[in-house]
Design a protein around this motif. Structure first.
Motif, PDB file in Angstrom:
ATOM      1  N   ILE B 295      43.316  40.051  25.702  1.00  0.00           N
ATOM      2  CA  ILE B 295      42.850  40.718  26.923  1.00  0.00           C
ATOM      3  C   ILE B 295      41.660  39.953  27.507  1.00  0.00           C
ATOM      4  N   ILE B 296      40.752  39.526  26.632  1.00  0.00           N
ATOM      5  CA  ILE B 296      39.584  38.767  27.103  1.00  0.00           C
ATOM      6  C   ILE B 296      40.040  37.435  27.697  1.00  0.00           C
ATOM      7  N   LEU B 297      41.007  36.809  27.031  1.00  0.00           N
ATOM      8  CA  LEU B 297      41.532  35.531  27.519  1.00  0.00           C
ATOM      9  C   LEU B 297      42.180  35.698  28.891  1.00  0.00           C
ATOM     10  N   SER B 298      42.890  36.777  29.081  1.00  0.00           N
ATOM     11  CA  SER B 298      43.555  36.990  30.372  1.00  0.00           C
ATOM     12  C   SER B 298      42.503  37.165  31.465  1.00  0.00           C
ATOM     13  N   SER B 299      41.404  37.824  31.117  1.00  0.00           N
ATOM     14  CA  SER B 299      40.322  37.997  32.090  1.00  0.00           C
ATOM     15  C   SER B 299      39.672  36.653  32.385  1.00  0.00           C
ATOM     16  N   ALA B 300      39.395  35.891  31.326  1.00  0.00           N
ATOM     17  CA  ALA B 300      38.689  34.610  31.486  1.00  0.00           C
ATOM     18  C   ALA B 300      39.534  33.604  32.270  1.00  0.00           C
ATOM     19  N   LEU B 301      40.800  33.492  31.905  1.00  0.00           N
ATOM     20  CA  LEU B 301      41.660  32.509  32.575  1.00  0.00           C
ATOM     21  C   LEU B 301      41.880  32.863  34.038  1.00  0.00           C
ATOM     22  N   PRO B 321      50.371  29.971  30.445  1.00  0.00           N
ATOM     23  CA  PRO B 321      50.561  31.402  30.728  1.00  0.00           C
ATOM     24  C   PRO B 321      49.247  32.052  31.148  1.00  0.00           C
ATOM     25  N   ILE B 322      49.323  33.068  31.879  1.00  0.00           N
ATOM     26  CA  ILE B 322      48.204  33.816  32.458  1.00  0.00           C
ATOM     27  C   ILE B 322      47.630  33.040  33.651  1.00  0.00           C
ATOM     28  N   LEU B 323      47.281  31.787  33.440  1.00  0.00           N
ATOM     29  CA  LEU B 323      46.740  30.965  34.522  1.00  0.00           C
ATOM     30  C   LEU B 323      47.780  30.832  35.637  1.00  0.00           C
ATOM     31  N   ASN B 324      49.035  30.601  35.230  1.00  0.00           N
ATOM     32  CA  ASN B 324      50.086  30.420  36.238  1.00  0.00           C
ATOM     33  C   ASN B 324      50.319  31.706  37.028  1.00  0.00           C
ATOM     34  N   ILE B 325      50.340  32.812  36.334  1.00  0.00           N
ATOM     35  CA  ILE B 325      50.565  34.101  37.006  1.00  0.00           C
ATOM     36  C   ILE B 325      49.392  34.428  37.935  1.00  0.00           C
ATOM     37  N   SER B 326      48.181  34.157  37.455  1.00  0.00           N
ATOM     38  CA  SER B 326      46.988  34.426  38.282  1.00  0.00           C
ATOM     39  C   SER B 326      47.032  33.604  39.565  1.00  0.00           C
TER      40      SER B 326
END
Lengths: 236, 373
Positions: B295-301, B321-326
């Motif tokens: 969860i923290i990683l998703s926030s940070a990325l 992942p996460i970065l691409n979606i953001s």
């Protein structure tokens, strides 16, 4: 009906075998009481018979069908009550718990409707069948869990410590249920620490100690030899 | 299909848990608008460009004229002890200078680096004096040059607000709601000792895993839907929270639906990861601790993209992942999709989801994991 042949089971990190050379048979309509101290291997054996665990060696067969050949056939013929609070879902009602299990085991809607009514009556669940399990006493949970195990109309019923933690009235109720299921022709394997339950309900007593079977006798033979002393074969 | 039986039961179970309804559905709808409301209170039109309070040594009129030409709202303050006035917050900046006749030789600007308005004043006036005295002379002609932004001020502010906040908020709520639900459905099953009964049923492990992933994804999706609905409604009545234009007015239905589609991909991935983590964990508590870094990683990325140029992102990000979606969410806000980036991002997410699903299925077969408590 059920034959266990040279079953061995160990767990990583434990020196001693959980089960060692377990071999016995259960005839159709028989009620076997599995007796042993805590950690003897009763639950491990029950988990193997429920096809949750696989033995390291050996096999068991059901109606001459090996467990590895057709596990779904055996699962459909077996109903299990695991020890504890009946392993029911607290936020579901009694009926929802039973229906969920029925659906997962492929019980059709018509079969379910035919079976649920008599089960509710037999297990005296009518007063709380639509209540959430979180509000139930231990006895109510056990009766619900037994009803759940029976909804698939299994030939073979496994009950892991069905009366542990129950009051006298609930305990007597469980004994009556086991005897009635015997009369209905069900094959039953139940583990118990309750002497009265064992000698009232079982046809045979199988004693398991440190993963090995130390005794496998009819109740009459056991009583003749040792009275009602269940510790004979499990002393150090 | 048996996985639908699992899905139905898990959703019934979760919906009956009041904490799930509050945390996954009510809170996103309420918290996000409240958060935006609080942040916009501090960044209202007037406060964004505060009038500076300036002390000029000897009240030099030449310097006053230079300042007023550019910053007409500047307040000039006199004080017996100018440095103390700055420290006490009564003034923002002190301008001292040396002069030879009518020509200025040097300026010294005194400001308080700990004070926000003092810092802003310093930046303003440093640039002003530098451009007034040091830059090359421009010969004035008759050509008029006018600067205009392509977006209105409201559009610009809304774009900035949404592009900064939406990816982060969506990713954090997607991760937390989907994964919390997943951990409850997997580690919770072990903790409540219902897993033995489930495994004794004639249902494949794959169906169990898929049913649970779908159920936890539904919780995550409901959470995001609630968040967006809350934002749409609150920004409709108070557009200032999104910068001046309401979310629906700015993005439109098409981009909002696209955003939902994109975040759904992330939700399924988070759910799969949550199920795998939950199966590994001994208890719901341990599972909740294990999902925290994700969860923290998703926030940070997702917040790391704030500074990036939305029109010029490295294609390699599409494989993270996460970065691409953001980035895709940000693209939806900017209405600027790159199809190749989208395809690679979806593919990457599918690969990661598959890995988590396979891991979960394998863990469900492992005796040492199932009976770990």
């Amino acid at each position: 009906m059920i034959t266990l042949s040279e079953i061995y089971k160990s767990f990583p990190g434990k020196k001693e075998m959980a089960l060692s050379d377990i071999s016995f048979s259960i005839g159709k309509g028989e009620a076997i009481a599995l007796v042993g101290e805590n950690g003897a291997g009763k639950t491990t054996l029950i988990r193997i018979l429920s096809l949750i665990l696989k033995p390291d060696k050996g096999f068991f067969s059901f109606d001459n069908i090996k467990f590895s050949d057709n596990p779904d056939y055996i699962k459909n013929k077996t109903g299990t009550l695991f020890s504890g609070d009946g392993s029911l879902y607290d936020r579901l009602t009694a009926e929802e718990n039973i229906k969920y299990y029925a659906q997962l085991n492929g019980v059709g809607k018509n079969d379910y409707r035919k079976r649920i009514g008599p089960l509710i009556e037999d297990m005296s669940l009518s007063a709380f069948i639509n209540d959430r399990v979180s509000t139930f006493s231990r006895g109510m949970k056990q009766r619900t869990a037994i009803a759940r195990a029976l909804i698939t109309n299994p030939d073979f019923l496994i009950l892991d410590e069905p009366s542990t933690g129950l009051d006298i009235i609930s305990g007597n109720s469980v004994k009556r249920i086991i005897n009635r299921l015997k009369q209905d022709g069900k094959t039953i394997l139940f583990s118990s620490h309750n002497t009265d339950e064992i000698f009232t309900c079982a046809d045979r007593i199988t004693v398991i100690h440190k993963g090995k079977i130390n005794c496998d006798k009819t109740v009459e033979a056991y009583r003749t030899a040792h009275g009602q002393d269940l510790t004979v074969y499990i002393k150090e | 299909m048996k996985l639908l039986i699992i899905l139905k039961k898990e959703l019934t179970d979760q919906i009956r848990d009041k904490r799930t309804i509050i945390a996954a559905v009510l809170m996103p709808a309420l918290i996000v608008p409240m958060l935006l409301l609080l942040t916009t209170q501090n960044i209202s039109g007037d406060e964004a460009h505060p009038a500076s309070r300036v002390i000029i040594i000897n009240n030099d009129s030449g310097i006053k004229e230079i300042i007023l030409r550019t910053y007409s709202d500047t307040q000039f303050i006199t004080s017996g002890s100018p440095r103390d006035a700055i420290i006490r917050g009564e003034a923002d900046i002190l301008v001292d200078f040396t002069k030879s006749g009518d020509s200025y030789n040097s300026f010294t600007l005194y400001y308080d680096s700990a004070g926000k308005s003092s810092m802003l004043a310093y930046l303003k006036f440093y640039d002003l004096f530098d451009s007034s005295f040091n830059r090359s002379e421009i010969i004035s002609g008759n050509v008029k040059i006018t600067s205009l932004t392509i977006r209105s001020e409201k559009e610009g502010k809304t774009l900035l607000t949404l592009s900064m906040l939406l990816p982060v908020l969506l990713m954090v709520f997607a991760a937390s709601s989907a994964m919390s639900g997943a951990v409850d459905m997997s580690a919770g099953e072990k903790e409540r000792a219902t897993i033995e009964t489930l495994l004794s049923c004639s249902i494949s492990h794959r169906a169990i895993i898929l049913g649970k992933v779908l159920a936890s994804s539904s919780i995550g999706f409901a959470s995001i839907l609630s968040l967006l609905a809350g934002l749409v409604i609150s920004s409709h009545f108070y557009p200032a929270i999104t910068g001046g234009l309401s979310l629906l007015e700015f993005c439109g239905y098409k981009n909002l639906c696209l955003t939902l589609f994109i975040i759904s991909i992330a939700i399924i991935m988070f759910s799969s990861a949550g199920i795998a983590i939950g199966l590994y964990a001994k208890s719901v508590k341990e599972g909740s601790i294990l999902i925290l870094p994700v969860i923290i990683l998703s926030s940070a990325l997702s917040s790391g993209l704030i500074a990036a140029d939305p029109f010029n992102v490295n294609r390699l990000f599409s494989m993270v992942p996460i970065l691409n979606i953001s980035h895709l969410i940000r693209s939806a806000v900017y209405n600027n999709f790159e199809p190749v980036f989208l395809m690679i991002s979806i593919l990457t997410s599918v690969v990661f989801t598959s890995v988590f699903l396979i891991t979960g299925t394998l863990l469900l077969k492992k005796e040492s994991v199932i009976f770990r408590s």
